[in-house]
Design an enzyme around this catalytic site. Sequence first.
Site, mmCIF file in Angstrom:
data_model
loop_
_atom_site.group_PDB
_atom_site.id
_atom_site.type_symbol
_atom_site.label_atom_id
_atom_site.label_comp_id
_atom_site.label_asym_id
_atom_site.label_seq_id
_atom_site.Cartn_x
_atom_site.Cartn_y
_atom_site.Cartn_z
ATOM 1 N N GLY A 68 0.642 -1.368 -0.159
ATOM 2 C CA GLY A 68 -0.002 0.017 0.011
ATOM 3 C C GLY A 68 0.724 1.200 -0.108
ATOM 4 N N LEU A 80 -9.969 -7.671 -13.377
ATOM 5 C CA LEU A 80 -11.321 -7.334 -13.271
ATOM 6 C C LEU A 80 -12.244 -7.748 -14.283
ATOM 7 C CD1 LEU A 80 -10.422 -3.854 -12.004
ATOM 8 C CD2 LEU A 80 -11.129 -5.723 -10.699
ATOM 9 N N ASN A 87 -5.918 3.119 -12.532
ATOM 10 C CA ASN A 87 -4.966 2.118 -12.216
ATOM 11 C C ASN A 87 -3.524 2.531 -12.277
ATOM 12 O OD1 ASN A 87 -3.934 -0.869 -11.263
ATOM 13 N ND2 ASN A 87 -3.599 -0.995 -13.607
ATOM 14 N N HIS A 117 0.201 0.961 -13.131
ATOM 15 C CA HIS A 117 1.108 0.009 -13.681
ATOM 16 C C HIS A 117 2.556 0.142 -13.875
ATOM 17 C CE1 HIS A 117 1.446 -4.280 -15.609
ATOM 18 N NE2 HIS A 117 2.087 -3.469 -16.640
ATOM 19 N N THR A 134 9.199 4.852 -6.370
ATOM 20 C CA THR A 134 9.336 6.411 -6.101
ATOM 21 C C THR A 134 8.701 7.317 -6.987
ATOM 22 O OG1 THR A 134 11.635 6.673 -7.083
ATOM 23 C CG2 THR A 134 11.738 5.884 -4.690
HETATM 24 C C1 GAR Z 1 3.082 -1.154 -7.614
HETATM 25 O O1 GAR Z 1 4.625 -1.208 -8.229
HETATM 26 C C2 GAR Z 1 1.896 -0.984 -8.775
HETATM 27 O O2 GAR Z 1 2.544 -0.523 -9.704
HETATM 28 C C3 GAR Z 1 2.074 -2.658 -9.016
HETATM 29 O O3 GAR Z 1 2.186 -3.145 -7.850
HETATM 30 C C4 GAR Z 1 2.815 -2.187 -6.884
HETATM 31 C C5 GAR Z 1 2.185 -2.090 -5.620
HETATM 32 O O4 GAR Z 1 3.012 -1.493 -4.699
HETATM 33 N N1 GAR Z 1 0.839 -2.844 -9.557
HETATM 34 C C6 GAR Z 1 0.532 -3.863 -10.280
HETATM 35 O O5 GAR Z 1 1.628 -4.573 -10.833
HETATM 36 C C7 GAR Z 1 -0.878 -3.745 -11.098
HETATM 37 N N2 GAR Z 1 -0.886 -4.603 -12.367
HETATM 38 P P1 GAR Z 1 2.160 -0.752 -3.358
HETATM 39 O O6 GAR Z 1 1.271 -1.860 -2.588
HETATM 40 O O7 GAR Z 1 3.390 -0.635 -2.554
HETATM 41 O O8 GAR Z 1 1.611 0.376 -3.663
#
Ligand code: GAR
Length: 206
Positions: free
Chosen positions: A17, A107, A121, A123, A186
């Site tokens: 998160g 989804l 979203n 990515h 970051t």
């Molecule tokens: C992030 O790097 C996000 O871009 C990726 O998961 C991580 C979550 O980190 N999302 C995906 O890969 C979605 N396809 P976080 O829980 O620390 O925000």
Amino acid sequence: MTCANIQPIVILISGSGSNMVALLDAAERHHWQERWRAQVVGVLSNRPDASGLAKAAARGVPTETLDHRTFETRDAFDQALIVRIDSMVPAQSRPPLVILAGFMRILTPAFVAHFEGRLLNIHPSLLPAFQGLHTHERAIEMGCRFAGATVHEVTAELDHGTILEQAVVPILPDDTPGTLAARVLTQEHRIYPRAVEGWLARHAAS
Ligand code: GAR
């Protein structure tokens, strides 16, 4: 402020998160409530052990869990998720903006249609390159010189939809998927709040 005026935001997570924290920090620092009547009304995880849940709770944001493993089908989970998200929104407020922040679920079209135009979203790649999983590993293997992250509107097709923000980072010769992921993350924390603020400026009631 009455509920009829607010622009509720629900953030969906599956893990640590950190993007959610960046969004909550930006909401406070950049006065989302005063500027757009925008309020994060809840954080929901499909994983009960997501460490992000405690971070949201520590900031006073209501949290909920809906464990996808207790549903037999993807459709059943997504239908329950729709009901749960809508139940987090105060009666008579505007429909929610739903922000996927490391929400690791594919989804269904029905879910996307329900929140059409209100679903964002992030990515960890420069879309349309490297849709799906293991983006950093694949970018290094391909010999890419640059990687990055993309904030986009969600459509029924995975990792498609209008691009709202991107950030580019160099891939260094000794990078591992882990070091590259940290460098990209970051930048995610910088572009996601900016993309949401752009969305709010375009959509939220003044
Ligand atoms: C992030 O790097 C996000 O871009 C990726 O998961 C991580 C979550 O980190 N999302 C995906 O890969 C979605 N396809 P976080 O829980 O620390 O925000």
